[in-house]
Design a protein around this motif. Structure first.
Motif, mmCIF file in Angstrom:
data_model
loop_
_atom_site.group_PDB
_atom_site.id
_atom_site.type_symbol
_atom_site.label_atom_id
_atom_site.label_comp_id
_atom_site.label_asym_id
_atom_site.label_seq_id
_atom_site.Cartn_x
_atom_site.Cartn_y
_atom_site.Cartn_z
ATOM 1 N N ILE A 35 0.828 -1.621 0.042
ATOM 2 C CA ILE A 35 -0.464 0.105 0.199
ATOM 3 C C ILE A 35 0.863 1.080 -0.070
ATOM 4 O O ILE A 35 0.330 2.212 -0.985
ATOM 5 C CB ILE A 35 -1.131 -0.229 0.879
ATOM 6 C CG1 ILE A 35 -1.978 -1.249 0.897
ATOM 7 C CG2 ILE A 35 -1.587 1.678 1.845
ATOM 8 C CD1 ILE A 35 -2.671 -1.241 2.621
ATOM 9 N N GLU A 36 1.933 1.626 0.724
ATOM 10 C CA GLU A 36 2.858 2.229 1.164
ATOM 11 C C GLU A 36 3.785 2.772 -0.148
ATOM 12 O O GLU A 36 3.536 3.631 -1.174
ATOM 13 C CB GLU A 36 3.915 2.764 1.593
ATOM 14 C CG GLU A 36 3.178 1.867 3.157
ATOM 15 C CD GLU A 36 4.119 2.011 4.390
ATOM 16 O OE1 GLU A 36 5.323 1.736 4.567
ATOM 17 O OE2 GLU A 36 3.119 1.474 5.833
ATOM 18 N N HIS A 42 0.591 7.610 3.768
ATOM 19 C CA HIS A 42 1.552 8.745 3.951
ATOM 20 C C HIS A 42 1.964 9.402 5.607
ATOM 21 O O HIS A 42 0.412 8.555 6.328
ATOM 22 C CB HIS A 42 0.704 10.136 3.367
ATOM 23 C CG HIS A 42 0.138 10.607 4.073
ATOM 24 N ND1 HIS A 42 -0.989 10.127 3.388
ATOM 25 C CD2 HIS A 42 -0.712 11.322 4.618
ATOM 26 C CE1 HIS A 42 -2.133 10.953 4.275
ATOM 27 N NE2 HIS A 42 -2.101 11.822 5.080
ATOM 28 N N PHE A 43 2.892 9.327 5.833
ATOM 29 C CA PHE A 43 3.076 9.625 7.452
ATOM 30 C C PHE A 43 2.441 11.031 7.594
ATOM 31 O O PHE A 43 2.483 12.198 7.186
ATOM 32 C CB PHE A 43 4.773 9.933 6.945
ATOM 33 C CG PHE A 43 5.351 8.468 7.704
ATOM 34 C CD1 PHE A 43 5.290 7.893 8.841
ATOM 35 C CD2 PHE A 43 5.734 7.504 6.436
ATOM 36 C CE1 PHE A 43 6.267 6.872 9.180
ATOM 37 C CE2 PHE A 43 6.474 6.788 6.718
ATOM 38 C CZ PHE A 43 6.451 6.334 8.060
ATOM 39 N N GLY A 44 1.767 11.313 8.287
ATOM 40 C CA GLY A 44 0.811 12.545 9.080
ATOM 41 C C GLY A 44 1.474 13.324 9.819
ATOM 42 O O GLY A 44 2.588 12.511 10.464
ATOM 43 N N HIS A 50 -0.534 6.810 7.309
ATOM 44 C CA HIS A 50 -1.995 6.947 7.347
ATOM 45 C C HIS A 50 -2.473 6.329 6.173
ATOM 46 O O HIS A 50 -2.282 6.763 4.607
ATOM 47 C CB HIS A 50 -2.814 8.512 7.230
ATOM 48 C CG HIS A 50 -2.092 9.208 8.569
ATOM 49 N ND1 HIS A 50 -3.571 9.425 9.869
ATOM 50 C CD2 HIS A 50 -1.271 9.595 9.284
ATOM 51 C CE1 HIS A 50 -3.212 9.655 10.703
ATOM 52 N NE2 HIS A 50 -1.933 9.830 10.517
ATOM 53 N N TYR A 51 -3.735 5.435 5.517
ATOM 54 C CA TYR A 51 -4.041 5.205 4.493
ATOM 55 C C TYR A 51 -4.581 6.030 3.885
ATOM 56 O O TYR A 51 -5.766 6.474 4.749
ATOM 57 C CB TYR A 51 -3.802 3.906 4.815
ATOM 58 C CG TYR A 51 -3.424 2.808 5.129
ATOM 59 C CD1 TYR A 51 -2.040 2.693 4.322
ATOM 60 C CD2 TYR A 51 -2.862 2.828 6.810
ATOM 61 C CE1 TYR A 51 -1.188 1.404 4.818
ATOM 62 C CE2 TYR A 51 -2.056 2.250 6.861
ATOM 63 C CZ TYR A 51 -1.201 1.656 6.613
ATOM 64 O OH TYR A 51 0.342 0.797 6.887
ATOM 65 N N LEU A 52 -5.012 6.109 2.365
ATOM 66 C CA LEU A 52 -6.657 6.251 1.619
ATOM 67 C C LEU A 52 -7.459 5.906 2.507
ATOM 68 O O LEU A 52 -7.003 4.823 2.815
ATOM 69 C CB LEU A 52 -6.616 6.246 0.796
ATOM 70 C CG LEU A 52 -5.665 7.504 -0.295
ATOM 71 C CD1 LEU A 52 -4.283 8.155 0.026
ATOM 72 C CD2 LEU A 52 -6.420 7.159 -1.519
#
Length: 120
Positions: A35-36, A42-44, A50-52
């Motif tokens: 997924i990444e 992305h990193f928050g 955090h994933y879509l």
């Protein structure tokens, strides 16, 4: 799209970390890494991944898995294709469920709340 059910609210594609021969797929973090790797996380600012909203890693029967809404194909077609290609190339189990990831999360939240009320 692989399997349409718009009239029912959507379809989730579930890719389990089990091969068609029954073996556990390794490494155990393959779902998060994939997924990444296709740019759907992305990193928050909280230093967490955090994933879509239309995709997430999961654990099913003790195995890593990916659950994604089929509608992701419209939003991020290349990532969608890459994930399915990876699953097919590695002979992972793929199945479909009526509903969306948002509906699944809401049902899980409701079940947790009911469980906590029963145990109180």
């Amino acid at each position: 799209m692989l399997w349409r059910a718009e009239e029912k609210g959507g379809v989730m594609i579930i890719i389990e970390g089990v091969t068609d021969k029954g073996g556990k797929f390794r490494p155990s973090a393959w779902a998060e890494m994939l997924i990444e790797g296709v740019g759907l996380a992305h990193f928050g600012s909280d230093h967490k991944i955090h994933y879509l909203p239309m995709i997430e890693p999961a654990t099913i029967n003790g195995n890593a898995a990916i659950i994604m809404d089929e509608a992701l194909e419209q939003l991020r077609p290349e990532a969608y294709k890459e994930i399915l290609h990876f699953a097919k190339e590695n002979h992972l189990m793929i199945h479909y469920e009526i509903g969306t990831l948002a509906e699944r999360r809401a049902a899980q939240k409701t079940a947790k709340q009911a469980d906590s009320r029963r145990s109180s």
